[in-house]
Design a protein around this motif. Structure first.
Motif, short mmCIF file in Angstrom:
data_model
loop_
_atom_site.label_atom_id
_atom_site.label_comp_id
_atom_site.label_asym_id
_atom_site.label_seq_id
_atom_site.Cartn_x
_atom_site.Cartn_y
_atom_site.Cartn_z
N ARG A 122 7.34 -2.29 -7.15
CA ARG A 122 7.69 -2.41 -5.74
C ARG A 122 6.53 -3.02 -4.97
N ILE A 123 6.84 -3.95 -4.07
CA ILE A 123 5.81 -4.58 -3.25
C ILE A 123 5.14 -3.53 -2.37
N VAL A 124 3.82 -3.54 -2.34
CA VAL A 124 3.08 -2.57 -1.52
C VAL A 124 2.07 -3.31 -0.65
N LYS A 125 1.68 -2.65 0.42
CA LYS A 125 0.66 -3.21 1.29
C LYS A 125 -0.72 -3.02 0.66
N TYR A 126 -1.58 -3.97 0.95
CA TYR A 126 -2.93 -3.90 0.38
C TYR A 126 -3.92 -4.52 1.36
N SER A 127 -5.18 -4.28 1.11
CA SER A 127 -6.24 -4.89 1.92
C SER A 127 -7.35 -5.35 0.98
N THR A 128 -8.05 -6.40 1.38
CA THR A 128 -9.16 -6.92 0.58
C THR A 128 -10.42 -6.98 1.44
N SER A 129 -11.55 -6.85 0.79
CA SER A 129 -12.83 -6.88 1.50
C SER A 129 -13.70 -8.05 1.07
#
Length: 692
Positions: free
Chosen positions: A76-83
């Protein structure tokens, strides 16, 4: 002392746990990597299986400067963040549940993956290789900079079918589609991600099988067919010896060794897949000058010490390097004999003591310690520990240590506890003296060597005499005739040649002992000090180091014979760094009247060796000869500018120092400034910064 080690361990654990995902256990990784060599990028898809040990609200992977096109958790597509350094998925994850995280990404690695020569006109030189070095695999694969996260990695790599792809694990499938192939490699056991590796290039291989049945794959360039045996000489013997000596079966499915162009180090012990510098790809003559045996044994020993059991943090790094150094020496002892072994430890001891006397002594528990400390002092600590507790207890302790912590992470206290159990000995004094002190017990170590080696005992006696007597009062003949040790005789030639009786020196000239003749060739400064006809015989020795030194010294001493010496050595290339050829070209150009019609050809050849297609060792030699004897063409200055941004820090440092010196010269500075438009931005920025 046990309490001190425990405190250090607890402190380190508290510090490192803040960097870890101790509530999540990553188990398996299935990765597809598609490199685009000429563009310096990779596209990939990676799927991790993990289990949650305690409820958490996020999970992360280290991922340097990557772009993600899809991130899915349990499909399932999920939200993510990158640094820029990592990718985090914010999601409540439940204890005792298993999950699957799939990432599709693009990477433009600035390090760790090296794209070699893909944009020139020679496809034979095309290479791609990795160097994780502790925590940098995250530049090309979303993974873990933390060594304590061990995962079973299965790599799939898609690339041009005309190349060979090599990686960790067993090659289980190759699928071909049009002009591409996908190579699939399977690992059976978990490992730290810094040990993940792949190589792409033009290779062939020869297989060996160990006594225990392990497949050993030795790779080589197609042009180097005749160099395979001397390069990989003793590989099977080393492998069989280490399995027997360590007492624990080789822990991986197979073992591969791959030479690469301009590698950063001598070698790297990636799990089951050692990458090493092709500067060690040699012919049979070069074996006496520079061979792969020690590096071979060192990286192989790491498969147990570093790969099977892995340090928890840098405080415990000597558990990798000290052990690999020690066991490599043991393997060399098996091959070359006890004299070689104990003299190797004597040289190591003197290097360590010299460092200590300069105020540079370091603790083995210092995570910032030098290679000299981790490698050599570490090996000495293990050597003395074995002497302290005896062979039986030592081997028993090593086996218990490796079995107990197999595929896990360790601390120094873990190791010491196992050795105390096996020996029934309190090792707190050993820890204090060898691990936690910046000095080392030099006299104790020296005494131990004297007990083990008759020739070293004789050397120490000679050194004591020299403290009380003038050099010309020493009876060198007595020491020489009283030993059969080539190591001691070599030492005497290297250090006391001027005081040695003429009869002994002539005996060496008349002998066929290559090591002693080489000691003469390197130690003698002026060939005229010794009989010409005897010194000339050194030109016939099977040693490129000897040949290089003798050619130059004869050329200097006897100008009237220069043509003869050049004719005798014409066509000899030498070591992989072309040591003899570079010397010969320089002398041929400088010799008045020698093949004048070819002078330009010789200069063009010498000048051409600064080009990026050659190894940095060859390039550095060419730069040095041109700088000292002839000067640089514009093409050399462009090559030097390129070298100021080279990935090898040693070569980059040399090139930058040379560039700075040239910029001090008005004529060179003007010439270099006119070439700025032909440089890459990084090269141009460096030169402009030095001009300013």
């Amino acid at each position: 002392m046990k309490q001190l080690i425990t405190v250090l361990f607890l402190f380190q654990s508290v510090f490192v746990l803040t960097q870890r995902q101790d509530k999540v256990n990553f188990i398996q990784c299935d990765a597809l990597v598609v490199p685009f060599a000429r563009e310096g990028r990779l596209e990939g898809s990676v799927t991790y299986k993990f289990e949650v040990l305690q409820n958490v609200d996020s999970v992360f992977l280290d991922a340097r400067n990557m772009e993600f096109t899809s991130v899915r958790l349990n499909d399932r597509i999920v939200k993510y963040s990158t640094s820029g350094k990592s990718i985090s998925v914010k999601k409540k994850l439940k204890r005792r549940k298993s999950y699957k995280l799939k990432l599709d990404y693009t990477a433009h690695p600035k390090q760790t993956v090296y794209f070699m020569n893909w944009n020139d006109d020679n496809p034979k030189n095309d290479q791609m290789w990795t160097q994780g070095q502790g925590k940098y695999t995250s530049h090309w694969l979303p993974s873990f900079d933390d060594m304590t996260e061990k995962v079973e990695f299965d790599l799939n790599i898609t690339f041009d079918k005309n190349y060979e792809v090599i990686a960790n694990g067993k090659l289980v499938a190759i699928q071909e589609t049009d002009s591409l192939k996908t190579w699939s490699f399977d690992m059976k056991e978990p490992m730290s991600s810094y040990l993940l590796a792949f190589v792409i290039g033009k290779y062939e291989k020869r297989n060996l099988t160990s006594a225990s049945g392990t497949s050993i794959e030795n790779y080589f360039y197609p042009k180097d067919n005749e160099r395979v045996e001397p390069t990989y000489r003793y590989t099977k013997e080393i492998f069989d010896f280490l399995e027997e000596e360590i007492g624990i079966a080789y822990p991986w499915q197979n073992y591969k060794q791959i030479p690469v162009h301009d590698f950063l180090y001598a070698g790297m012990e990636n799990t089951g897949c050692t990458i090493f510098s092709d500067a060690y790809v040699i012919d049979s003559v070069a074996f006496a000058d520079k061979n792969y045996v020690n590096v071979n044994a060192h990286e192989m020993a790491h498969q147990w010490f570093g790969n099977l059991v892995t340090e928890r943090s840098g405080n415990h790094h000597w558990l990798h390097e000290g052990f690999a150094t020690y066991y490599a020496c043991l393997a060399e002892k098996e091959i070359f004999g006890e004299e070689y072994f104990y003299w190797r430890f004597y040289e190591s001891l003197m290097a360590l003591q010299n460092s200590i006397e300069k105020g540079q002594g370091q603790r083995l528990l210092d995570p910032r310690a030098s290679s000299l400390t981790f490698y050599e002092k570490g090996a000495w600590a293990i050597f003395m520990l074995r002497e302290r507790i005896g062979d039986m207890a030592f081997k028993k302790g090593i086996q218990s240590y490796l079995e107990k912590y197999a595929f896990a992470n360790v601390t120094v206290s873990n190791f010491i506890q196992e050795m105390e159990k096996s020996s029934g000995t309190n090792l707190s004094r050993f820890v204090k003296v060898w691990l936690d002190d910046t000095a080392l017990p030099f006299d104790v170590a020296r005494k131990k060597l004297a007990e083990k080696s008759v020739s070293l005992k004789s050397l120490f006696s000679l050194q004591e005499e020299l403290k009380n007597l003038e050099s010309d009062a020493i009876n060198y003949t007595s020491y020489w005739n009283g030993t059969s040790s080539t190591e001691l005789k070599k030492y005497m030639l290297q250090n006391f040649l001027q005081a040695m009786p003429e009869k002994i020196v002539n005996t060496v000239f008349d002998s066929d002992v290559l090591e002693l003749r080489q000691a003469l060739a390197l130690t003698i400064q002026d060939a005229k000090d010794y009989p010409k006809e005897k010194f000339e015989t050194l030109l016939n020795d099977n040693s490129y180091t000897t040949l290089e030194n003798v050619l130059f010294k004869l050329w200097m001493a006897y100008p009237e014979e220069r043509n003869t010496y050049l004719e005798k050595t014409k066509g000899v290339i030498g070591l992989p760094d072309k040591n003899v050829r570079l010397m010969w070209l320089t002398l041929a150009i400088l010799t008045e009247g020698y093949e004048g019609r070819n002078t330009k050809l010789y200069f063009d050849e010498l000048s051409g060796y600064t080009a990026p297609e050659y190894s940095f060792e060859v390039r550095q030699g060419a730069f040095q000869y041109l700088n000292e004897a002839f000067g640089f063409k514009d093409s050399n200055l462009l090559d030097l500018a390129q070298a100021t941004t080279h990935h090898s820090w040693q070569f980059k440092k040399f090139s930058r120092n040379l560039m700075v010196e040239l910029l001090k010269d008005k004529v060179y500075r003007e010439r270099i400034m006119t070439l700025l438009g032909k440089l890459k931005p990084e090269e141009r920025r460096y030169i402009e910064s030095k001009v300013k």
